[in-house]
Design a protein around this motif. Structure first.
Motif, short mmCIF file in Angstrom:
data_model
loop_
_atom_site.label_atom_id
_atom_site.label_comp_id
_atom_site.label_asym_id
_atom_site.label_seq_id
_atom_site.Cartn_x
_atom_site.Cartn_y
_atom_site.Cartn_z
N PRO A 100 27.73 26.04 9.35
CA PRO A 100 26.80 27.14 9.05
C PRO A 100 26.94 27.59 7.60
CG PRO A 100 27.91 27.51 11.16
CD PRO A 100 28.59 26.33 10.53
N ARG A 101 25.83 27.74 6.91
CA ARG A 101 25.83 28.16 5.51
C ARG A 101 25.60 29.66 5.38
NH1 ARG A 101 25.92 23.96 1.70
NH2 ARG A 101 26.63 22.12 2.83
N PRO A 102 26.03 30.26 4.25
CA PRO A 102 26.71 29.61 3.12
C PRO A 102 28.19 29.37 3.41
CG PRO A 102 26.49 31.95 2.72
CD PRO A 102 25.77 31.69 4.00
N LEU A 103 28.79 28.53 2.57
CA LEU A 103 30.22 28.24 2.68
C LEU A 103 30.99 29.20 1.78
CD1 LEU A 103 30.17 24.33 2.58
CD2 LEU A 103 30.12 25.84 4.58
N HIS A 104 31.94 29.92 2.38
CA HIS A 104 32.78 30.87 1.64
C HIS A 104 34.15 30.22 1.46
CE1 HIS A 104 29.66 33.81 2.64
NE2 HIS A 104 29.81 33.47 3.92
N PHE A 105 34.42 29.70 0.27
CA PHE A 105 35.69 29.01 0.01
C PHE A 105 36.75 30.03 -0.39
CE2 PHE A 105 32.51 25.67 -0.69
CZ PHE A 105 33.02 24.69 0.16
N VAL A 106 37.79 30.15 0.43
CA VAL A 106 38.85 31.15 0.22
C VAL A 106 40.13 30.43 -0.18
CG1 VAL A 106 40.20 33.00 1.27
CG2 VAL A 106 37.79 32.66 1.94
N PRO A 107 40.54 30.52 -1.44
CA PRO A 107 41.75 29.84 -1.88
C PRO A 107 43.01 30.51 -1.34
CG PRO A 107 40.86 31.16 -3.67
CD PRO A 107 39.86 31.23 -2.55
N VAL A 108 44.00 29.69 -1.00
CA VAL A 108 45.31 30.23 -0.64
C VAL A 108 45.89 30.90 -1.89
CG1 VAL A 108 47.67 29.66 0.07
CG2 VAL A 108 45.71 28.52 1.16
N PRO A 109 46.24 32.18 -1.83
CA PRO A 109 46.69 32.88 -3.04
C PRO A 109 48.12 32.53 -3.42
CG PRO A 109 46.77 34.36 -1.16
CD PRO A 109 46.15 33.08 -0.65
N LEU A 110 48.38 32.59 -4.72
CA LEU A 110 49.74 32.44 -5.24
C LEU A 110 50.37 33.81 -5.43
CD1 LEU A 110 49.59 29.80 -8.14
CD2 LEU A 110 50.63 29.52 -5.90
N HIS A 111 51.68 33.87 -5.30
CA HIS A 111 52.37 35.09 -5.65
C HIS A 111 52.26 35.28 -7.16
CE1 HIS A 111 55.74 37.89 -6.35
NE2 HIS A 111 55.55 38.26 -5.11
N ARG A 112 52.33 36.53 -7.60
CA ARG A 112 52.17 36.83 -9.02
C ARG A 112 53.17 36.07 -9.89
NH1 ARG A 112 51.71 41.81 -6.62
NH2 ARG A 112 53.87 42.34 -7.17
N ALA A 113 54.40 35.94 -9.40
CA ALA A 113 55.42 35.25 -10.19
C ALA A 113 55.06 33.78 -10.38
CB ALA A 113 56.79 35.37 -9.51
N ARG A 114 54.56 33.15 -9.32
CA ARG A 114 54.16 31.75 -9.43
C ARG A 114 52.93 31.60 -10.33
NH1 ARG A 114 57.71 28.54 -7.10
NH2 ARG A 114 57.30 29.13 -4.95
N PHE A 115 52.03 32.58 -10.25
CA PHE A 115 50.83 32.52 -11.09
C PHE A 115 51.21 32.62 -12.56
CE2 PHE A 115 47.16 34.18 -13.31
CZ PHE A 115 46.11 33.45 -12.77
N ARG A 116 52.14 33.52 -12.88
CA ARG A 116 52.58 33.65 -14.28
C ARG A 116 53.22 32.36 -14.77
NH1 ARG A 116 54.22 38.91 -12.57
NH2 ARG A 116 56.36 38.14 -12.26
N GLU A 117 53.91 31.69 -13.87
CA GLU A 117 54.59 30.44 -14.23
C GLU A 117 53.59 29.33 -14.54
OE1 GLU A 117 57.20 27.12 -11.80
OE2 GLU A 117 57.47 29.23 -11.30
N ARG A 118 52.53 29.22 -13.74
CA ARG A 118 51.56 28.13 -13.88
C ARG A 118 50.38 28.50 -14.76
NH1 ARG A 118 51.50 26.02 -7.58
NH2 ARG A 118 53.62 25.19 -7.61
N GLY A 119 50.01 29.76 -14.76
CA GLY A 119 48.85 30.17 -15.54
C GLY A 119 47.55 30.12 -14.78
#
Length: 236
Positions: A100-119
């Motif tokens: 069924p449309r539309p498709l809502h793509f929900v990314p698995v979130p990163l922790h803030r510390a991991r996000f800062r590490e990877r950018g």
């Protein structure tokens, strides 16, 4: 040695992310041989479960590409893999077209510390690429509540405990009344992470819930059969 490698890259081109060989014919990540191998892998039938989709099996080539996405800062690999998968004009595209449309793509979130590490969040890069080729939307409807250690060397039971209750839904006030929510991650191994994400939406969530990952890390028996088939082809 580093000087020699730099000279080789200048003369012959940058290194292929698949085989590591210098080539002047990259597309821009893979040499022609590895690109053809990726094309074959995109046609493999991979099925983590009835409500889960994976674009490629975990193979040495696809593993190296996702490693470059996660640990080498090459975020463009996400779009590259999606565009070279069967989502574009192939079986996976046909499967997603039935939802069924539309498709809502929900990314698995990163922790803030991991996000800062990877950018960046690699799952968000994948979700964005999927949204572009399918006409869907990226929806950040999940939040990570706790820092989770790397799952790489954990058993199935350890993975489940590691991510239990790690996510919570952060839904908009005006939740769309139609469509399909597709939780997006890079690799499906035991399914512990994506299962925890699905649980965060609750049993009474009104929209269908699916999962889509770049790779499926198949059981050892499947990988062994694949290796045996490849050896038989080589012997012939």
């Amino acid at each position: 040695m580093k000087f020699i490698r730099n000279v080789e890259n200048f003369v012959f081109g940058a290194e292929c992310l698949g085989c590591g060989q210098a080539s002047g014919y990259l597309d821009p990540w893979l040499c022609p041989d590895c690109a053809e191998k990726l094309n074959r892998e995109s046609k493999a039938v991979v099925s983590p479960g009835p409500d889960a989709y994976s674009l490629f099996p975990m193979r040495p080539l696809t593993r190296r590409l996702v490693h470059a996405l996660k640990y080498k800062g090459i975020s463009g690999v996400a779009t590259y893999l999606v565009r070279h998968s069967s989502v574009v004009g192939g079986t996976m595209g046909a499967e997603l077209a039935l939802l069924p449309r539309p498709l809502h793509f929900v990314p698995v979130p990163l922790h803030r510390a991991r996000f800062r590490e990877r950018g960046y969040n690699q799952a968000e890069m994948i979700a964005s690429a999927l949204a572009v080729v399918t006409g869907g939307k990226v929806c950040k409807w999940l939040r990570r509540r706790s820092f989770v250690v790397s799952q790489t060397k954990l058993s199935k039971e350890e993975r489940e405990r590691n991510v239990a209750f790690a996510f919570e839904a952060r839904l908009p006030r005006n939740l769309p009344g139609r469509g399909t929510v597709v939780v997006v991650d890079d690799v499906f191994t035991t399914g512990a992470t994506t299962a925890a994400c699905l649980d965060a939406f609750g049993r009474d969530f009104p929209l269908p819930l699916k999962v889509c990952t770049l790779l499926y890390d198949e059981p050892a028996s499947v990988v062994a059969d694949y290796a045996e088939d490849c050896q038989m082809e080589w012997d012939v």
